[in-house]
Design a protein around this motif. Structure first.
Motif, PDB file in Angstrom:
ATOM      1  N   LEU A   1     -17.653  33.103  59.603  1.00  0.00           N
ATOM      2  CA  LEU A   1     -17.707  32.647  57.917  1.00  0.00           C
ATOM      3  C   LEU A   1     -16.325  34.019  57.445  1.00  0.00           C
ATOM      4  N   GLY A   2     -15.572  34.557  57.905  1.00  0.00           N
ATOM      5  CA  GLY A   2     -14.647  35.247  58.144  1.00  0.00           C
ATOM      6  C   GLY A   2     -15.073  36.792  57.970  1.00  0.00           C
ATOM      7  N   TRP A   3     -16.626  36.759  57.387  1.00  0.00           N
ATOM      8  CA  TRP A   3     -17.341  38.119  56.631  1.00  0.00           C
ATOM      9  C   TRP A   3     -18.187  38.484  58.224  1.00  0.00           C
ATOM     10  N   ILE A   4     -18.901  37.321  58.527  1.00  0.00           N
ATOM     11  CA  ILE A   4     -19.892  37.310  59.612  1.00  0.00           C
ATOM     12  C   ILE A   4     -19.175  36.481  61.107  1.00  0.00           C
ATOM     13  N   LEU A   5     -19.497  37.227  62.499  1.00  0.00           N
ATOM     14  CA  LEU A   5     -18.875  36.320  63.186  1.00  0.00           C
ATOM     15  C   LEU A   5     -20.275  37.113  64.171  1.00  0.00           C
ATOM     16  N   THR A   6     -21.264  35.557  64.980  1.00  0.00           N
ATOM     17  CA  THR A   6     -22.318  35.551  65.402  1.00  0.00           C
ATOM     18  C   THR A   6     -21.465  35.134  67.550  1.00  0.00           C
ATOM     19  N   MET A   7     -21.993  36.248  67.899  1.00  0.00           N
ATOM     20  CA  MET A   7     -22.050  35.004  69.718  1.00  0.00           C
ATOM     21  C   MET A   7     -23.168  34.715  70.079  1.00  0.00           C
ATOM     22  N   THR A   8     -22.567  34.436  70.765  1.00  0.00           N
ATOM     23  CA  THR A   8     -24.025  33.654  71.903  1.00  0.00           C
ATOM     24  C   THR A   8     -24.311  33.071  73.430  1.00  0.00           C
ATOM     25  N   SER A   9     -24.708  33.321  73.421  1.00  0.00           N
ATOM     26  CA  SER A   9     -25.224  32.832  74.986  1.00  0.00           C
ATOM     27  C   SER A   9     -24.491  31.081  75.275  1.00  0.00           C
ATOM     28  N   PRO A  10     -24.195  30.736  75.749  1.00  0.00           N
ATOM     29  CA  PRO A  10     -24.110  29.438  75.840  1.00  0.00           C
ATOM     30  C   PRO A  10     -25.043  28.820  77.004  1.00  0.00           C
ATOM     31  N   THR A  11     -26.103  29.698  77.485  1.00  0.00           N
ATOM     32  CA  THR A  11     -27.202  29.073  78.031  1.00  0.00           C
ATOM     33  C   THR A  11     -28.549  29.464  77.341  1.00  0.00           C
ATOM     34  N   ASN A  12     -28.323  30.456  76.701  1.00  0.00           N
ATOM     35  CA  ASN A  12     -29.732  31.068  76.309  1.00  0.00           C
ATOM     36  C   ASN A  12     -29.252  31.328  74.810  1.00  0.00           C
ATOM     37  N   PRO A  13     -29.391  30.026  73.792  1.00  0.00           N
ATOM     38  CA  PRO A  13     -28.600  30.779  72.572  1.00  0.00           C
ATOM     39  C   PRO A  13     -29.526  31.654  72.104  1.00  0.00           C
ATOM     40  N   THR A  14     -30.592  31.892  71.802  1.00  0.00           N
ATOM     41  CA  THR A  14     -31.221  32.994  71.062  1.00  0.00           C
ATOM     42  C   THR A  14     -30.669  34.635  71.141  1.00  0.00           C
ATOM     43  N   ALA A  15     -30.171  34.714  72.560  1.00  0.00           N
ATOM     44  CA  ALA A  15     -29.413  36.029  72.815  1.00  0.00           C
ATOM     45  C   ALA A  15     -28.113  35.209  71.760  1.00  0.00           C
ATOM     46  N   GLN A  16     -28.548  36.986  71.330  1.00  0.00           N
ATOM     47  CA  GLN A  16     -26.323  36.157  70.261  1.00  0.00           C
ATOM     48  C   GLN A  16     -26.452  37.811  69.519  1.00  0.00           C
ATOM     49  N   ILE A  17     -25.089  38.246  68.779  1.00  0.00           N
ATOM     50  CA  ILE A  17     -25.544  39.703  68.207  1.00  0.00           C
ATOM     51  C   ILE A  17     -24.604  39.235  67.090  1.00  0.00           C
ATOM     52  N   SER A  18     -24.674  40.201  66.326  1.00  0.00           N
ATOM     53  CA  SER A  18     -23.260  39.352  64.998  1.00  0.00           C
ATOM     54  C   SER A  18     -23.113  40.655  64.588  1.00  0.00           C
ATOM     55  N   PHE A  19     -21.573  40.676  64.246  1.00  0.00           N
ATOM     56  CA  PHE A  19     -20.522  41.504  63.614  1.00  0.00           C
ATOM     57  C   PHE A  19     -20.319  41.287  61.995  1.00  0.00           C
ATOM     58  N   LEU A  20     -20.676  42.653  61.064  1.00  0.00           N
ATOM     59  CA  LEU A  20     -20.550  42.200  59.964  1.00  0.00           C
ATOM     60  C   LEU A  20     -19.370  42.805  59.316  1.00  0.00           C
ATOM     61  N   THR A  21     -18.848  42.353  58.032  1.00  0.00           N
ATOM     62  CA  THR A  21     -17.493  44.033  58.136  1.00  0.00           C
ATOM     63  C   THR A  21     -18.716  43.550  56.203  1.00  0.00           C
ATOM     64  N   ARG A  22     -19.313  42.934  56.050  1.00  0.00           N
ATOM     65  CA  ARG A  22     -20.058  43.744  54.298  1.00  0.00           C
ATOM     66  C   ARG A  22     -21.439  41.916  54.953  1.00  0.00           C
ATOM     67  N   ASP A  23     -21.483  41.984  53.663  1.00  0.00           N
ATOM     68  CA  ASP A  23     -23.351  40.697  53.249  1.00  0.00           C
ATOM     69  C   ASP A  23     -22.725  39.993  52.081  1.00  0.00           C
ATOM     70  N   GLU A  24     -21.625  38.625  52.580  1.00  0.00           N
ATOM     71  CA  GLU A  24     -21.321  37.942  51.544  1.00  0.00           C
ATOM     72  C   GLU A  24     -22.614  37.919  49.983  1.00  0.00           C
ATOM     73  N   THR A  25     -23.474  38.176  50.122  1.00  0.00           N
ATOM     74  CA  THR A  25     -24.527  38.293  48.688  1.00  0.00           C
ATOM     75  C   THR A  25     -25.822  39.002  48.766  1.00  0.00           C
ATOM     76  N   ALA A  26     -25.181  40.418  49.766  1.00  0.00           N
ATOM     77  CA  ALA A  26     -26.590  41.098  48.940  1.00  0.00           C
ATOM     78  C   ALA A  26     -25.899  42.232  49.369  1.00  0.00           C
ATOM     79  N   PRO A  27     -26.648  43.729  48.930  1.00  0.00           N
ATOM     80  CA  PRO A  27     -26.155  44.913  48.749  1.00  0.00           C
ATOM     81  C   PRO A  27     -26.051  45.547  49.603  1.00  0.00           C
ATOM     82  N   VAL A  28     -26.254  44.679  50.972  1.00  0.00           N
ATOM     83  CA  VAL A  28     -26.137  46.291  52.105  1.00  0.00           C
ATOM     84  C   VAL A  28     -25.890  45.373  53.504  1.00  0.00           C
ATOM     85  N   VAL A  29     -25.508  45.594  54.481  1.00  0.00           N
ATOM     86  CA  VAL A  29     -25.694  45.340  55.987  1.00  0.00           C
ATOM     87  C   VAL A  29     -26.626  44.577  56.075  1.00  0.00           C
ATOM     88  N   PRO A  30     -27.691  43.858  56.996  1.00  0.00           N
ATOM     89  CA  PRO A  30     -28.658  44.417  57.346  1.00  0.00           C
ATOM     90  C   PRO A  30     -28.425  45.261  59.056  1.00  0.00           C
TER      91      PRO A  30
END
Length: 119
Positions: A36-65
């Motif tokens: 989304l330009g401020w969050i990128l989520t990468m996932t395993s093609p063979t196990n879609p629950t294996a993921q990692i996200s990178f955030l520059t900020r959170d679009e609607t929240a006061p902090v990055v979780p």
């Protein structure tokens, strides 16, 4: 309640860092699932629950979780957390990108993004 996935959220400084992580984790075999330009989520093609996200900020929240936990009923978890006296950092809301979520602080001070995908 069913936990569907748990995703670590890694803060980064810039959109260029998002692009660098997309290339790096792509070379590890992960695929871009969301950008989304401020969050990128990468996932395993063979196990879609294996993921990692990178955030520059959170679009609607006061902090990055620190971590995201997807559950089957976010409203029930929100009610349970409030009843337990947990600190709600970002109140329950529907987001434009298709999730319903809230942030809660864990006992060590980490911020947990609790979410469900809307149908």
């Amino acid at each position: 309640m069913t936990v569907r996935r748990i995703v670590p959220n890694v803060p980064v400084e810039s959109p260029e860092a998002l692009a660098a992580n997309r290339a790096f984790y792509g070379a590890l075999g992960l695929a871009e699932a969301m950008n989304l330009g401020w969050i990128l989520t990468m996932t395993s093609p063979t196990n879609p629950t294996a993921q990692i996200s990178f955030l520059t900020r959170d679009e609607t929240a006061p902090v990055v979780p620190d971590v995201s936990v997807e559950v089957d009923d976010v409203d029930a978890v929100h009610t349970a957390m409030k009843a337990a006296g947990a600190e709600i950092v970002h109140d329950l809301r529907d987001e434009d990108w298709g999730v319903r979520r809230f942030f809660v602080r864990d006992p060590q001070g980490r911020v947990v993004n609790v979410l469900s995908h809307r149908s």
